[in-house]
Write an enzyme that holds these catalytic residues in place. Structure first.
Site, PDB file in Angstrom:
ATOM      1  NE  ARG A   1     -73.653  -1.387  66.622  1.00  0.00           N
ATOM      2  CZ  ARG A   1     -74.001  -2.565  66.107  1.00  0.00           C
ATOM      3  NH1 ARG A   1     -75.048  -3.214  66.618  1.00  0.00           N
ATOM      4  NH2 ARG A   1     -73.332  -3.100  65.106  1.00  0.00           N
TER       5      ARG A   1
ATOM      6  CE  LYS B   1     -74.281   0.578  63.595  1.00  0.00           C
ATOM      7  NZ  LYS B   1     -72.981   0.890  62.932  1.00  0.00           N
TER       8      LYS B   1
ATOM      9  CG  HIS C   1     -68.619   1.901  70.390  1.00  0.00           C
ATOM     10  ND1 HIS C   1     -69.872   1.357  70.180  1.00  0.00           N
ATOM     11  CD2 HIS C   1     -67.866   1.545  69.321  1.00  0.00           C
ATOM     12  CE1 HIS C   1     -69.875   0.705  69.026  1.00  0.00           C
ATOM     13  NE2 HIS C   1     -68.678   0.796  68.483  1.00  0.00           N
TER      14      HIS C   1
ATOM     15  NE  ARG D   1     -70.578  -2.972  69.189  1.00  0.00           N
ATOM     16  CZ  ARG D   1     -71.327  -3.958  68.699  1.00  0.00           C
ATOM     17  NH1 ARG D   1     -72.068  -4.689  69.507  1.00  0.00           N
ATOM     18  NH2 ARG D   1     -71.340  -4.220  67.412  1.00  0.00           N
TER      19      ARG D   1
ATOM     20  CG  HIS E   1     -69.806  -7.013  63.683  1.00  0.00           C
ATOM     21  ND1 HIS E   1     -68.544  -7.277  64.186  1.00  0.00           N
ATOM     22  CD2 HIS E   1     -70.146  -5.788  64.175  1.00  0.00           C
ATOM     23  CE1 HIS E   1     -68.159  -6.276  64.947  1.00  0.00           C
ATOM     24  NE2 HIS E   1     -69.111  -5.370  64.957  1.00  0.00           N
TER      25      HIS E   1
ATOM     26  CE1 TYR F   1     -63.463  -5.304  68.740  1.00  0.00           C
ATOM     27  CE2 TYR F   1     -64.811  -6.339  67.054  1.00  0.00           C
ATOM     28  CZ  TYR F   1     -64.595  -5.321  67.967  1.00  0.00           C
ATOM     29  OH  TYR F   1     -65.509  -4.324  68.087  1.00  0.00           O
TER      30      TYR F   1
END
Length: 309
Positions: free
Chosen positions: A165, A187, A255, A258, A281, A290
């Protein structure tokens, strides 16, 4: 002081404060998510105070009905709040009431009758391999200062070549570089190790060799022209210039690079679990989107290439 402080009595407000503290220090929610949860609960308490005709108390929450929550959700929908945001609102309310239950304060069934709003599935817009490569290679053609061009190329290379990111790339310190492995803080403060392929490592090394700033291990890796931490807005503006120069669609953002990283890896037979780890993730279901992206690209290619397409 938040709106909920005026809409609740002192006891409930103290529990909101403890809940927020738990979300930040124990659950380690991202700052923006934490802010959104606090705002959502504050708006609910303000609505409930008006709905009930007085400050929200423990007794008010014990008597809470599913109809009260539906009325609040309907009000937020009328204010043009989308399904994704409504789902977050419901998640915030469930989190708070689960906290109250763990604290032994109260138990309520009111939320169990509320369905999570259906969120429309949106597919990431990935660039083609050629477009991604052109985006990186054209970076130095838009900047006269060699070190700035090398810096922007390194950041963009990290988005596509390592799946970072933009916030993760700009949060890197020099000490996060360990040979051909990069330590990335994602995150919620979760740390993952990401391998650096040779072109990405070379882009970073070129930037470091040209940078006018001496960097220590704990220093931010990417600097602005005045030496401060590089703003993501500058990289977004650089991508805007690249879109214009290369004729790329508006969806070509940092983004999107990514997304392209994940899509192209999957297209080459990459393992979904490995891609999940590389992207940071928490859930495999987030990464599974994806598979749909790759199928979509496959069908588009088939339609373009097949004689009867």
């Amino acid at each position: 002081m938040t709106d909920s402080a005026f809409a609740t009595d002192a006891f409930i407000q103290s529990k909101i404060t403890l809940w927020m503290r738990e979300l930040g220090s124990v659950k380690r929610l991202a700052p923006k998510t934490l802010e959104a949860y606090g705002r959502d609960l504050s708006q609910f308490m303000s609505f409930l105070a008006g709905h009930l005709g007085g400050p929200v108390s423990l007794e008010s929450l014990r008597d809470l009905r599913g109809a009260d929550i539906r009325a609040f959700m309907a009000r937020r929908r009328e204010e043009s709040l989308g399904s994704r945001s409504l789902a977050r609102v419901l998640s915030a309310l469930k989190s708070f009431f689960a906290f109250l239950e763990r604290e032994g304060v109260l138990t309520t069934e009111a939320l169990n009758a509320i369905r999570t709003p259906k969120i429309p599935r949106s597919l990431p817009k990935a660039l083609t391999v050629i477009e991604a490569r052109q985006t990186i290679e054209a970076t130095d053609e838009l900047e006269d200062r060699p070190w700035v061009a090398a810096r922007d190329m390194a950041v963009i290379s990290l988005c596509y070549g390592a799946g970072l990111r933009i916030s993760e790339a700009l949060a890197l310190t020099k000490g996060d570089l360990e040979s051909d492995v990069l330590r990335v803080t994602g995150k919620g403060g979760k740390v993952r190790m990401v391998p650096l392929i040779a072109p990405v490592r070379q882009a970073i090394d070129t930037y470091l060799s040209l940078s006018p700033f001496k960097l220590w291990a704990e220093d931010p890796l990417f600097r602005g022209v005045r030496g401060g931490v590089l703003s993501p807005r500058l990289i977004q503006l650089r991508m805007q210039q690249l879109r214009s120069a290369l004729g790329l669609p508006p969806s070509a953002t940092p983004h999107a690079l990514r997304h392209s990283f994940a899509t192209h890896l999957l297209g080459k037979g990459g393992d979904l679990r490995a891609i999940q780890e590389l992207l940071g993730h928490a859930s495999l279901s987030t990464t599974q989107i994806y598979t749909a992206v790759d199928t979509e690209h496959l069908l588009e290619s088939y339609a373009r290439a097949h004689p009867r397409g």
